[in-house]
Motif scaffolding. Structure first.
Motif, PDB file in Angstrom:
ATOM      1  N   LEU B 316       0.834  -1.205   0.000  1.00  0.00           N
ATOM      2  CA  LEU B 316       0.000   0.000   0.000  1.00  0.00           C
ATOM      3  C   LEU B 316       0.867   1.253   0.000  1.00  0.00           C
ATOM      4  O   LEU B 316       0.655   2.172  -0.794  1.00  0.00           O
ATOM      5  CB  LEU B 316      -0.911   0.003   1.229  1.00  0.00           C
ATOM      6  CG  LEU B 316      -1.670   1.316   1.441  1.00  0.00           C
ATOM      7  CD1 LEU B 316      -2.756   1.468   0.388  1.00  0.00           C
ATOM      8  CD2 LEU B 316      -2.242   1.417   2.835  1.00  0.00           C
ATOM      9  N   ARG B 317       1.853   1.270   0.887  1.00  0.00           N
ATOM     10  CA  ARG B 317       2.716   2.447   0.971  1.00  0.00           C
ATOM     11  C   ARG B 317       3.414   2.703  -0.363  1.00  0.00           C
ATOM     12  O   ARG B 317       3.557   3.842  -0.783  1.00  0.00           O
ATOM     13  CB  ARG B 317       3.756   2.268   2.093  1.00  0.00           C
ATOM     14  CG  ARG B 317       3.147   2.398   3.487  1.00  0.00           C
ATOM     15  CD  ARG B 317       4.178   2.200   4.574  1.00  0.00           C
ATOM     16  NE  ARG B 317       3.590   2.212   5.904  1.00  0.00           N
ATOM     17  CZ  ARG B 317       3.334   3.309   6.616  1.00  0.00           C
ATOM     18  NH1 ARG B 317       3.636   4.490   6.128  1.00  0.00           N
ATOM     19  NH2 ARG B 317       2.782   3.230   7.817  1.00  0.00           N
ATOM     20  N   LYS B 318       3.852   1.620  -1.007  1.00  0.00           N
ATOM     21  CA  LYS B 318       4.490   1.790  -2.313  1.00  0.00           C
ATOM     22  C   LYS B 318       3.492   2.322  -3.334  1.00  0.00           C
ATOM     23  O   LYS B 318       3.822   3.188  -4.152  1.00  0.00           O
ATOM     24  CB  LYS B 318       5.084   0.466  -2.780  1.00  0.00           C
ATOM     25  CG  LYS B 318       6.329   0.096  -2.002  1.00  0.00           C
ATOM     26  CD  LYS B 318       7.165  -0.879  -2.769  1.00  0.00           C
ATOM     27  CE  LYS B 318       8.623  -0.573  -2.556  1.00  0.00           C
ATOM     28  NZ  LYS B 318       9.476  -1.393  -3.417  1.00  0.00           N
ATOM     29  N   ALA B 319       2.256   1.807  -3.287  1.00  0.00           N
ATOM     30  CA  ALA B 319       1.229   2.281  -4.212  1.00  0.00           C
ATOM     31  C   ALA B 319       0.933   3.757  -3.966  1.00  0.00           C
ATOM     32  O   ALA B 319       0.578   4.498  -4.884  1.00  0.00           O
ATOM     33  CB  ALA B 319      -0.039   1.452  -4.057  1.00  0.00           C
ATOM     34  N   LEU B 320       1.093   4.186  -2.708  1.00  0.00           N
ATOM     35  CA  LEU B 320       0.834   5.594  -2.380  1.00  0.00           C
ATOM     36  C   LEU B 320       2.043   6.478  -2.675  1.00  0.00           C
ATOM     37  O   LEU B 320       1.994   7.678  -2.453  1.00  0.00           O
ATOM     38  CB  LEU B 320       0.447   5.732  -0.905  1.00  0.00           C
ATOM     39  CG  LEU B 320      -0.850   5.051  -0.477  1.00  0.00           C
ATOM     40  CD1 LEU B 320      -1.102   5.296   0.998  1.00  0.00           C
ATOM     41  CD2 LEU B 320      -2.024   5.535  -1.297  1.00  0.00           C
ATOM     42  N   GLY B 321       3.137   5.867  -3.127  1.00  0.00           N
ATOM     43  CA  GLY B 321       4.275   6.677  -3.551  1.00  0.00           C
ATOM     44  C   GLY B 321       5.531   6.535  -2.728  1.00  0.00           C
ATOM     45  O   GLY B 321       6.480   7.288  -2.932  1.00  0.00           O
ATOM     46  N   PRO B 404       5.370  -3.833  -5.610  1.00  0.00           N
ATOM     47  CA  PRO B 404       4.120  -3.312  -5.034  1.00  0.00           C
ATOM     48  C   PRO B 404       2.905  -4.212  -5.289  1.00  0.00           C
ATOM     49  O   PRO B 404       2.099  -4.422  -4.384  1.00  0.00           O
ATOM     50  CB  PRO B 404       3.955  -1.935  -5.685  1.00  0.00           C
ATOM     51  CG  PRO B 404       4.991  -1.829  -6.741  1.00  0.00           C
ATOM     52  CD  PRO B 404       6.055  -2.826  -6.429  1.00  0.00           C
TER      53      PRO B 404
END
Lengths: 247, 411
Positions: B316-321, B404
């Motif tokens: 999730l954190r990776k998807a959020l940037g 991700p």
């Protein structure tokens, strides 16, 4: 918000292919995807499960890479971008609403919505709170701002996820089966929230296998066995959708 | 992403897994506590020993039979424990470079008065002995030359002996029993704690002539004296005399090689103790660092579990940037926060136990004071942080390079 400009191609794919490789065995997922999505569009990608629609969304959302063809984002080719550039685009230009919400557990609504701002390359710390509150206000959850994520209903969780997706004001919001885990009433609320964002000028790409959900979009792309089989723009439906929201 | 966010996230996560975090760093806590405690005790012991050396004064010279002196166990532990005879003592008295030569004979017999018994260290020595160690009496008097000449059965007792045998009564003039012989108490020593590895307060001093008559022997267990001028010259003079008298020949490269005696000044003893205590500190720190490494493996294990548990969150954190660096830092900072926490708990526990030991030990050893080794504490805390960084790196990297999509789909 400036009125959406439909002439700028936000996303463009040219003969794009995607295959997965498992132990040297190639499994093709997408074939020859040619697609142009403009800024401000509300697009539904529809197809049965296993059709490749999620893979397409992941590629367009910079979570995955195509294995062939071209993918241009705002006119820029993406194939040579490194991990950090991809992370920067994920942080500032795209955002996601997932079927399973993916909120952080034991964390408040406010903190969940603030999360993408931690990774945003340019938004200053001083603006975080104001932006998060505005986003929560947009989805109508002001009175739940300090609730923990597990204290919310499914529909509320998804609205928090929507607030999280718009807090960075990205170019495009991807919604992957956003109503899949919701009852029909909550599902309608979530779709209305997305409609509202669309009317404010946000580009929304919705992935779903439900025709009812896809009806909310102004453009429906049908995908089957990894190929685009139909691409319909229905302005009447779009207008009807807008009227139903305005009611 | 600013560092404050990373730190806040790490602290939050450590807090939300309170007991698990504590178990994770148990090894670190024990390791650091061990270093703090052991080096603290070492410091206190050093203080005790250095304190007694200082009361001996800068001109005091001690002489033991045997090549190793008290450091090799002393007394009969040395093969040549009979090497210093009365004739040697007489010869030393003739030297210009030393004065106040006090031979010592130790009698290992318990002392008793009525039904009361005490473990005493009975020291037969001449009145010069009092000079050499800045010893004072709180009541009565020291024994003197007339006691020596008369071979009188008199005793000057340490303060612990007074307490144990007389329990508040006036000991002066009372007759105590040592090994079946009776001695009249003529003085009580002022409490000074420990001198030359022996508690002075449990000592009973009797005239040398009397002790010699009891033991019927011609050799001594120790001698103290004072340098008249330069102390190094005096030491060399004493050594030269004894080597000549004992026919000791050693190679020039190692002049003390074949000595059957040992001469030490207070300064030398202090230097040796300094070296010993440094070696001890290094030794303890090394042992404790094994515990830190074991603790580090514990941290790595739990961090790997944490990475697996939070795979979806990482996705999730990776998807959020989040960049790889953001994720790496998140887990690394968490590992370091947890180790620093453990190290601090270890320091507190170490100090606590040190204080308990001081509380107990000071009842038996009045010169035992609270001591801490700040260098050892700093090193162990820094090592703990290093362990956190080192062993946190692998799990953190594993988290950082997660794909991700794979991470988001992880069940």
């Amino acid at each position: 918000m400036t009125p959406p400009r439909h002439d700028t191609p936000l996303i463009e794919t040219i003969h794009m292919d995607k295959s997965y490789f498992n132990d040297g065995l190639e499994t093709p997922v997408l074939h020859d995807i040619n697609l142009t999505i403009n800024k401000g569009e509300f697009v539904a990608i529809m197809g049965p499960s296993g059709s490749g629609k999620s893979t397409l969304m992941h590629i367009l959302g910079f979570l995955d890479h195509p294995t062939g063809g071209k993918f241009l984002f705002q006119g820029e080719p993406t194939e040579s971008m490194d991990e950090d550039t991809l992370a920067k685009i994920r942080a500032s230009s795209v955002s996601f609403v997932f079927q399973s919400f993916n909120l952080l557990p034991r964390t408040s609504v406010l903190e969940n919505v603030t999360l993408p701002l931690l990774y945003h390359p340019t938004i200053p710390v001083s603006q975080r709170h104001r932006r998060a509150v505005t986003a929560i206000e947009t989805v109508g959850l002001m009175e739940r701002m300090n609730y923990m994520s597990h204290q919310l209903s499914g529909g509320q969780k998804q609205r928090v996820a929507i607030a999280r997706s718009l807090v960075t004001e990205p170019e495009v919001i991807f919604a992957d089966e956003p109503t899949g885990n919701l009852d029909s009433h909550s599902g309608i609320q979530v779709m209305e929230a997305l409609q509202k964002l669309h009317h404010k000028g946000h580009t929304i790409i919705l992935v779903t296998h439900e025709a009812m959900t896809a009806e909310h979009a102004q453009r429906i792309i049908q995908i089957h066995d990894g190929r685009i089989t139909a691409d319909r723009r229905d302005f009447r439906r779009r207008i009807a959708g807008r009227e139903s929201t305005l009611k | 992403m600013i560092f404050r966010d990373t730190l806040r996230m790490a602290v939050q996560d450590v807090r939300s897994h309170g007991s698990r975090s504590l178990l994770t760093v148990l090894g670190i806590i024990i390791g650091v506590a061990a270093v703090v405690l052991m080096t603290g005790v070492g410091k206190s012991m050093e203080g005790v020993i250095l304190g007694q050396i200082n009361t001996l004064g800068p001109t005091t010279i001690a002489l033991w039979p045997g090549a190793n002196g008290p450091e090799g166990g002393g007394g009969a532990f040395n093969a040549d424990y009979k090497s210093i005879t009365m004739r040697d003592i007489d010869a030393l008295k003739q030297l210009q470079s030393v004065t106040s030569v006090a031979p010592i004979i130790i009698i290992s017999e318990p002392a008793s008065y009525g039904r009361e018994k005490a473990d005493a260290s009975v020291t037969g020595t001449t009145p010069d002995y009092y000079n050499n160690g800045s010893i004072e009496v709180t009541s009565g008097r020291f024994h003197d030359q007339s006691d020596e000449q008369g071979v009188r059965p008199v005793a000057v007792i340490g303060s612990d002996i007074e307490r144990d045998l007389f329990n508040g009564q006036d000991p002066l003039g009372k007759r105590i029993d040592i090994g079946g012989r009776r001695y009249t108490v003529i003085g009580v020593l002022k409490s000074v704690g420990t001198q030359f590895f022996q508690n002075m307060d449990t000592r009973i001093i009797i005239p040398f002539a009397t002790a010699k008559a009891v033991k019927q022997r011609d050799y001594v267990d120790m001698a103290t004296m004072l340098a008249t001028g330069d102390i190094d010259f005096s030491v060399a003079d004493v050594e030269y005399l004894l080597r000549k008298r004992h026919n000791v020949v050693s190679p020039i490269s190692d002049p003390t090689k074949n000595d059957d005696f040992l001469v030490r000044t207070a300064q030398q003893a202090q230097d040796i103790l300094g070296t010993v205590s440094l070696a001890l500190t290094i030794f303890i720190t090394m042992i404790a660092s094994v515990s830190l490494v074991v603790g580090g493996i514990g941290i790595m294990n739990i961090m790997l579990v944490s990475v697996t548990e939070r795979t979806r969150e990482i996705g999730l954190r990776k998807a959020l940037g989040a960049t790889q660096w953001n994720i790496l830092m998140q887990f690394l900072v968490e590992a370091v926060v947890v180790t620093v926490l453990g190290a601090l708990i270890g320091v507190v526990i170490g100090i606590l136990f040190d204080a308990i030991i001081v509380f107990v030990a000071s009842r038996f050893l009045s010169t035992y004071h609270f001591g801490l080794n700040p260098i050892a504490i700093t090193i162990s805390v820094l090592m703990a942080i290093g362990v956190g960084l080192g062993f946190g790196l692998y799990p953190a990297r594993k988290a950082a390079i997660l794909d991700p999509i794979t991470a988001l789909r992880y069940e």
